[in-house]
Design an enzyme around this catalytic site. Structure first.
Site, PDB file in Angstrom:
ATOM      1  N   PRO A 190     -25.174  -6.457  46.708  1.00 13.55           N
ATOM      2  CA  PRO A 190     -26.616  -6.688  46.586  1.00 13.55           C
ATOM      3  C   PRO A 190     -26.926  -8.167  46.348  1.00 13.55           C
ATOM      4  O   PRO A 190     -26.214  -8.835  45.603  1.00 13.55           O
ATOM      5  CB  PRO A 190     -27.001  -5.854  45.358  1.00 13.55           C
ATOM      6  CG  PRO A 190     -25.753  -5.794  44.539  1.00 13.55           C
ATOM      7  CD  PRO A 190     -24.602  -5.810  45.511  1.00 13.55           C
TER       8      PRO A 190
ATOM      9  N   CYS B 222     -48.151 -28.475  58.800  1.00 13.98           N
ATOM     10  CA  CYS B 222     -48.850 -28.652  60.075  1.00 13.98           C
ATOM     11  C   CYS B 222     -48.456 -27.561  61.043  1.00 13.98           C
ATOM     12  O   CYS B 222     -47.748 -27.795  62.030  1.00 13.98           O
ATOM     13  CB  CYS B 222     -48.524 -30.019  60.651  1.00 13.98           C
ATOM     14  SG  CYS B 222     -48.972 -31.314  59.513  1.00 13.98           S
TER      15      CYS B 222
HETATM   16  C1  LIG Z   1     -27.351 -10.680  53.578  1.00 14.29           C
HETATM   17  C2  LIG Z   1     -26.121  -9.935  53.219  1.00 14.29           C
HETATM   18  C3  LIG Z   1     -26.039  -9.295  51.991  1.00 14.29           C
HETATM   19  C4  LIG Z   1     -27.168  -9.253  50.982  1.00 14.29           C
HETATM   20  O1  LIG Z   1     -28.299  -8.666  51.485  1.00 14.29           O
HETATM   21  P1  LIG Z   1     -29.515  -8.326  50.469  1.00 14.29           P
HETATM   22  O2  LIG Z   1     -30.553  -7.776  51.374  1.00 14.29           O
HETATM   23  O3  LIG Z   1     -29.915  -9.620  49.858  1.00 14.29           O
HETATM   24  O4  LIG Z   1     -28.993  -7.368  49.482  1.00 14.29           O
HETATM   25  C5  LIG Z   1     -24.860  -8.648  51.676  1.00 14.29           C
HETATM   26  N1  LIG Z   1     -23.810  -8.645  52.535  1.00 14.29           N
HETATM   27  C6  LIG Z   1     -23.860  -9.269  53.735  1.00 14.29           C
HETATM   28  C7  LIG Z   1     -22.685  -9.228  54.603  1.00 14.29           C
HETATM   29  C8  LIG Z   1     -25.010  -9.923  54.123  1.00 14.29           C
HETATM   30  O5  LIG Z   1     -25.059 -10.516  55.304  1.00 14.29           O
END
Ligand SMILES: *Cc1c(COP(=O)(O)O)cnc(C)c1O
Length: 453
Positions: free
Chosen positions: A307, A381
């Site tokens: 997360p 802008c």
């Molecule tokens: C972006 C990403 C996350 C985190 O995503 P959230 O929406 O911020 O929880 C976790 N793992 C991978 C591989 C990602 O690309």
């Protein structure tokens, strides 16, 4: 003092004069001391969310007899202090570039608690990750298996710990997920074999990793989307990953010990929206993977999740000062009040990039004026420079007012730019009535320092 509730951080409240406070700090005082725009980060809220995710997943997975690690996805927002906080709360840190890796290491997060992602890692990034002893490199293509193996051989140490990122065809975001066989995206390796191919790209990479003496295949990784508000997408993707793991075991005798289910846990951005509940999603996913592994006849792996937004998003708000207020008559006769603030798409690109919605409120005073239909815009802008598409604000909103936008902790500062040569705002942490600058405001001197004349 009255607490505000979602989408504001748990430390947000209003005093008798209607001024917004976060963790005991009046935003009027914060603005006077640190200026605007400023990102304000509620430390206790962030740490509580980190703890809640770890405890919810540990409890739910312990109940099915499996271990779980929670990696904070640093791309949502990473600074030395934030890396220390989440690590102190028992989380590990996921990075996706050498820069994010450098922040995690500067924070003192031990290498074995750091992961490195990326669909196009440089040789330097791979070498640095190995030198730091990262716990895992998430391999994103077939050639990368060999590149990591070569780097591990050159480093002369132990085999490189890797996971292989697969695309399950499951895409989630919001309440629904969709499932496709072939994926038209840059990340991961497909589970679906092409016509005339014996093996899927995912299986081919897994077999290459098993065969290589210079990599240690830890497991399989799947990330299905972002701002997910329901467990079903995770469950379907997890079942596919567990099936792939069982198939790999059948073909090679290697039952990989770990499975990562990625990030994407959704939060509330607007009043009335309900965030994904960590306890509920942990229970649902745990029950589902237990059933899937039982059906396959394979023991459960150790799981991990990643997360980002769910940890840092609700903990942050952006504080702006209102400048120009301009009523604009629409074709249907309505009037939309354009409220321009002293930041915009350079500090929050998500409305322009994804059409993302945010919520704003007057932050420094109470108003009894009749609410008007407003659009909060920035100072750039670009007519798409919108901070909040539509929000009701008191009709007497005027220059000098403080305006707060909720839930900007994730992908605000981390995606910020210097468009129009605007210095990026500071990140000011608040806790127990005090403030602490985590990332200072950029200055014009910072910008000019890069210009070689
Ligand atoms: C972006 C990403 C996350 C985190 O995503 P959230 O929406 O911020 O929880 C976790 N793992 C991978 C591989 C990602 O690309």
């Amino acid at each position: 003092m009255s607490a505000l509730g979602e989408p504001w951080s748990t430390g947000a409240s209003r005093d008798g004069e209607g001024s917004l406070h976060v963790a005991g700090v009046d935003v009027r005082a914060l603005a006077a001391e640190h200026g605007t725009p400023a990102y304000v980060l509620d430390e206790a809220d962030l740490r509580e969310r980190a703890r809640a995710y770890r405890q919810a997943f540990e409890a739910a997975f312990a109940a099915i007899g499996a271990g779980v690690d929670v990696y904070y996805a640093g791309k949502a927002f990473l600074s030395v202090a934030v890396a220390r906080w989440v690590h102190a709360e028992g989380l590990r840190v996921d990075t996706s570039t050498g820069g994010e890796l450098a922040v995690a290491l500067r924070a003192g997060v031990p290498g074995e608690h750091v992961g490195l992602h990326g669909n196009n890692k440089s040789d330097a990034e791979i070498a640095r990750a190995l030198a730091a002893g990262v716990g895992r490199i998430i391999v994103d293509s077939l050639p990368e298996v060999e590149r990591v193996a070569t780097a591990a051989r050159a480093a002369g140490g132990a085999p490189a710990p890797v996971m292989v990122r697969v695309t399950t065809g499951v895409h989630a975001g919001g309440h629904e997920f969709i499932s496709t066989a072939h994926e038209d995206q840059k990340f991961g390796l497909s589970l679906a074999a092409g016509e005339g191919e014996a093996d899927s790209p995912a299986m081919t990479a897994l077999l290459a990793a098993v065969a290589s003496p210079d990599v240690e295949l830890l497991g399989i990784h799947s990330h299905i989307g972002s701002q997910i508000l329901d467990a079903s997408g995770f469950e379907v993707a997890a079942a596919k990953v567990l099936a792939l793991r069982a198939e790999l075991a059948e073909r090679t005798g290697v039952l990989v010990p770990e499975v990562d289910l990625g990030g994407g846990y959704g939060i509330a951005y607007l009043p009335g929206e309900v965030a994904l509940d960590p306890e509920r999603v942990a229970r649902d996913v745990a029950a589902s993977v237990a059933a899937a592994a039982h059906e396959l006849g394979t023991p459960l792996p150790r799981f991990s999740i990643e997360p980002g937004r769910a940890i840092v998003g609700p903990a942050g708000l952006t504080l702006y000062t209102v400048g120009t207020v301009k009523p604009v008559r629409l074709d249907d006769g309505r009037v939309r009040t354009y409220v321009a603030v002293d930041g915009g798409m350079s500090d929050n690109i998500r409305p322009a990039l994804y059409g993302a919605d945010y919520h704003a409120e007057l932050a420094g005073r109470r108003s009894t004026a009749e609410p008007v239909l407003a659009r909060v815009v920035g100072k750039h802008c670009e007519s798409g420079d919108i901070v909040v598409h539509e929000v009701m604000l008191p009709g007497d909103v005027r220059a000098g007012d403080l305006l707060a936008v909720a839930a900007t902790g994730a992908y605000g500062r981390s995606m910020a730019s210097n468009y129009n040569m605007v210095p990026r705002p500071p990140v000011v942490a608040v806790a127990d009535g005090g403030t602490r600058v985590l990332v200072r405001r950029e200055t014009e001197d910072d910008l000019l320092a890069l210009d070689q004349g």
